[in-house]
Design an enzyme around this catalytic site. Structure first.
Site, PDB file in Angstrom:
ATOM      1  N   LYS A 102      53.164  71.319 -22.127  1.00  0.00           N
ATOM      2  CA  LYS A 102      51.718  71.361 -22.344  1.00  0.00           C
ATOM      3  C   LYS A 102      51.361  72.402 -23.405  1.00  0.00           C
ATOM      4  CE  LYS A 102      49.428  74.218 -21.145  1.00  0.00           C
ATOM      5  NZ  LYS A 102      48.734  75.432 -20.841  1.00  0.00           N
ATOM      6  N   GLN A 136      48.717  73.584 -11.290  1.00  0.00           N
ATOM      7  CA  GLN A 136      49.955  72.816 -11.191  1.00  0.00           C
ATOM      8  C   GLN A 136      50.343  72.621  -9.721  1.00  0.00           C
ATOM      9  OE1 GLN A 136      51.479  71.443 -13.865  1.00  0.00           O
ATOM     10  NE2 GLN A 136      52.974  70.487 -12.523  1.00  0.00           N
ATOM     11  N   ASP A 184      42.678  67.269 -14.711  1.00  0.00           N
ATOM     12  CA  ASP A 184      43.562  66.365 -13.975  1.00  0.00           C
ATOM     13  C   ASP A 184      42.809  65.202 -13.333  1.00  0.00           C
ATOM     14  OD1 ASP A 184      46.282  66.875 -13.926  1.00  0.00           O
ATOM     15  OD2 ASP A 184      46.107  68.510 -12.477  1.00  0.00           O
TER      16      ASP A 184
HETATM   17  N1  GUN Z   1      52.544  67.944 -10.559  1.00  0.00           N
HETATM   18  C1  GUN Z   1      53.129  66.789 -10.963  1.00  0.00           C
HETATM   19  N2  GUN Z   1      52.289  66.070 -11.712  1.00  0.00           N
HETATM   20  C2  GUN Z   1      51.155  66.784 -11.800  1.00  0.00           C
HETATM   21  C3  GUN Z   1      49.916  66.558 -12.464  1.00  0.00           C
HETATM   22  O1  GUN Z   1      49.690  65.539 -13.123  1.00  0.00           O
HETATM   23  N3  GUN Z   1      48.990  67.534 -12.312  1.00  0.00           N
HETATM   24  C4  GUN Z   1      49.207  68.645 -11.565  1.00  0.00           C
HETATM   25  N4  GUN Z   1      48.230  69.548 -11.459  1.00  0.00           N
HETATM   26  N5  GUN Z   1      50.335  68.884 -10.946  1.00  0.00           N
HETATM   27  C5  GUN Z   1      51.302  67.950 -11.069  1.00  0.00           C
END
Ligand code: GUN
Length: 300
Positions: free
Chosen positions: A53, A97, A120
């Site tokens: 990211k 996350q 998200d």
């Molecule tokens: N963990 C695995 N995939 C994701 C996601 O798309 N967003 C978040 N916040 N955590 C994750």
């Protein structure tokens, strides 16, 4: 039949090009879209996702911030980090996350995020808006899957999509997105999961199969209808003494066997992963555009 391999990086690059135009327009107005990630602890897959990211933000010229908290951080501290990002005008979108350590209530943390900054799309308001077909943000992985299908010439319109997995991050939202009465959707969707009886026979009915179970190479060639399109969302780390690092990443699909039967397939790595990142960038750009009060923001 040997399947066409749908390249995640190629489709992602197409979307990045579109985003660069929007980002340049925002910068002309003095706005740099900002994305933050809250990472609690040191889970290797999560750390990799955060690194990807950061790289993607740098590449597009977005402002990026990572808030690192120790694995044993109390829930209050995580909520405080969310409050701080909610109030920070330099951050247009952020995410926490997942998974979080067991002592932290994941839903409580998600519900604390300002829905207008929920990159998200996990806040219940955004989940509800997605379901009724009026989204503010679509979750990155399922939205990336939809874009990959449409842009590779495999529009789900009228097709039977069989989703294997019912997580809040992939299974449930991809089903909700693809069943919408909308362009690039209009699919008939079946959702299978660990308690589904005779799962193989249901998967065999899929014109499009989305594998999001989290079990390495679970989907085998005998479960696939000849000519089906197969989207592999799995990222499973398996030991491999012959690999330089001692492990490799494999999907939820037995790629080598299934590619002989499907008409198109996404690989792991190089499939859905890069799409997730670019759709997150897209949500950040949309959030910045709305925050700047620009009229023609891209739709979610
Ligand atoms: N963990 C695995 N995939 C994701 C996601 O798309 N967003 C978040 N916040 N955590 C994750």
């Amino acid at each position: 039949m040997v399947a066409k391999v749908i390249s995640g990086p190629e489709v992602a690059e197409e979307i990045r090009k579109e985003l660069r135009v929007k980002i340049a327009q925002l910068k002309e107005r003095g706005v740099t879209p900002g994305l933050a990630v809250v990472l609690v602890g040191e889970d290797p897959a999560s750390k990799q996702y955060v690194r990807n990211k950061e790289r993607a933000c740098e590449d597009l010229g977005l402002y990026s911030r990572t808030v690192l908290l120790p694995w044993d951080a109390p829930e209050e501290e995580v909520l405080k980090a969310v409050d701080t990002l909610n109030a920070d005008p330099a951050i247009h979108g952020f995410l926490v996350q997942l998974p979080l350590p067991n002592h932290i209530d994941e839903n409580k943390v998600i519900m604390r995020i300002d829905p207008a900054k929920d990159a998200d799309g996990f806040h219940p308001i955004n989940v509800g808006r997605m379901l009724i077909g009026d989204p503010l943000f679509l979750p990155a992985t399922p939205h990336g899957i939809q874009e990959m299908l449409v842009r590779s010439g495999n529009d789900p319109e009228g097709k039977h999509v069989v989703v294997v997995g019912r997580s809040n991050i992939v299974g449930k939202p991809v089903a909700a997105i693809l069943m919408q009465k909308k362009k690039g959707a209009n699919a008939t969707v079946t959702v299978c999961h660990s308690r589904t009886r005779d799962l193989a026979s249901l998967v065999r009915q899929g014109d499009i199969v989305v594998a999001a179970i989290g079990s390495p190479q679970f989907i085998t060639a005998d479960m696939i209808k000849p000519g089906a399109v197969v989207v592999d969302v799995g990222t499973n780390r398996v030991d491999d003494p012959t690999a330089k690092r001692g492990y490799r990443w494999v999907g939820d699909v037995d790629f080598e066997a299934v590619k002989e039967k499907a008409s198109a397939i996404t690989p792991v790595p190089g499939g859905v992963g890069p799409m997730t990142i670019v759709m997150l960038m897209k949500n950040t750009v949309i959030a910045a555009c709305r925050a700047a009060g620009i009229d023609h923001c891209p739709p979610a």
